[in-house]
Structure formats: C-alpha cells, structure tokens
Design an enzyme around this catalytic site. Structure first.
Site, PDB file in Angstrom:
ATOM      1  N   ARG A 185       0.990  -1.261   0.001  1.00  0.00           N
ATOM      2  CA  ARG A 185      -0.042   0.093  -0.047  1.00  0.00           C
ATOM      3  C   ARG A 185       0.924   1.210   0.106  1.00  0.00           C
ATOM      4  NH1 ARG A 185      -3.136  -0.739   5.038  1.00  0.00           N
ATOM      5  NH2 ARG A 185      -1.369  -1.721   5.686  1.00  0.00           N
ATOM      6  N   ASN A 206      -6.089  -2.638   2.806  1.00  0.00           N
ATOM      7  CA  ASN A 206      -6.257  -4.017   2.702  1.00  0.00           C
ATOM      8  C   ASN A 206      -7.561  -4.564   2.394  1.00  0.00           C
ATOM      9  OD1 ASN A 206      -3.350  -4.534   2.704  1.00  0.00           O
ATOM     10  ND2 ASN A 206      -3.211  -4.563   4.963  1.00  0.00           N
TER      11      ASN A 206
END
Length: 93
Positions: free
Chosen positions: A21, A39
């Site tokens: 990320r 996520n």
C-alpha cells in the site's frame, strides 16, 4: 478536470505485510494519482485511482510490477463512471 478517469483496482497475490500500500501511495504521488488503497479481508489490496489515462496506465504498470517484497498474481481493473473527487492518495485502515 473532466479528462480525469477513475479506476477500481483489486490486486491479489502476496501484497499484504510487504509495504504494498505504501508502494502504491508513492507511485500515486509520482504519477499525480489521487484516491486510496486498503487491505482486503481476502489478502488482496483494493485501490481507487483517479487521474489522466496516461498517468493511470503508468500507475497500473507499476502496480503490476509491485515492490521487491510483493508478488502480484492478478490485477482486476474496472472503470468507474460515478467519480468521487480525491485531493490526495491515502491509505485506509
């Protein structure tokens, strides 16, 4: 501003716990992409990305490669018609 497009991206593979990320966020800043990454419960990463087609293509190519610690198995991309306005690229928790 109306040349901006928005994509809903789902990245699967070994992409959690490996800084994916943050990698996506760095690349988003590099390519002037706004939106977010988070996520998913299934082990993937979900991304909303807004930008020009040219920048989105570059961004998606980077996402396919991933960072050195990740292993991208698949990317699903859908164009979003109803666009939200994002002012930066954030990581959602």
């Amino acid at each position: 501003m109306n040349d901006l497009n928005q994509l809903h991206i789902i990245v699967s593979g070994s992409v959690q716990g490996v800084g994916y990320r943050y990698f996506a966020q760095m690349k988003a800043v590099q390519y002037e992409i706004t939106g977010w990454a988070k996520n998913r419960d299934d082990g993937g990463v979900e991304i909303i990305a807004s930008g020009t087609d040219h920048h989105l293509n570059q961004f998606v190519n980077e996402l396919r490669e991933g960072n050195p610690f990740s292993e991208v198995v698949d990317i699903q991309i859908k164009r979003i018609e109803e666009k939200n306005i994002y002012h930066s690229f954030t990581i959602k928790y």
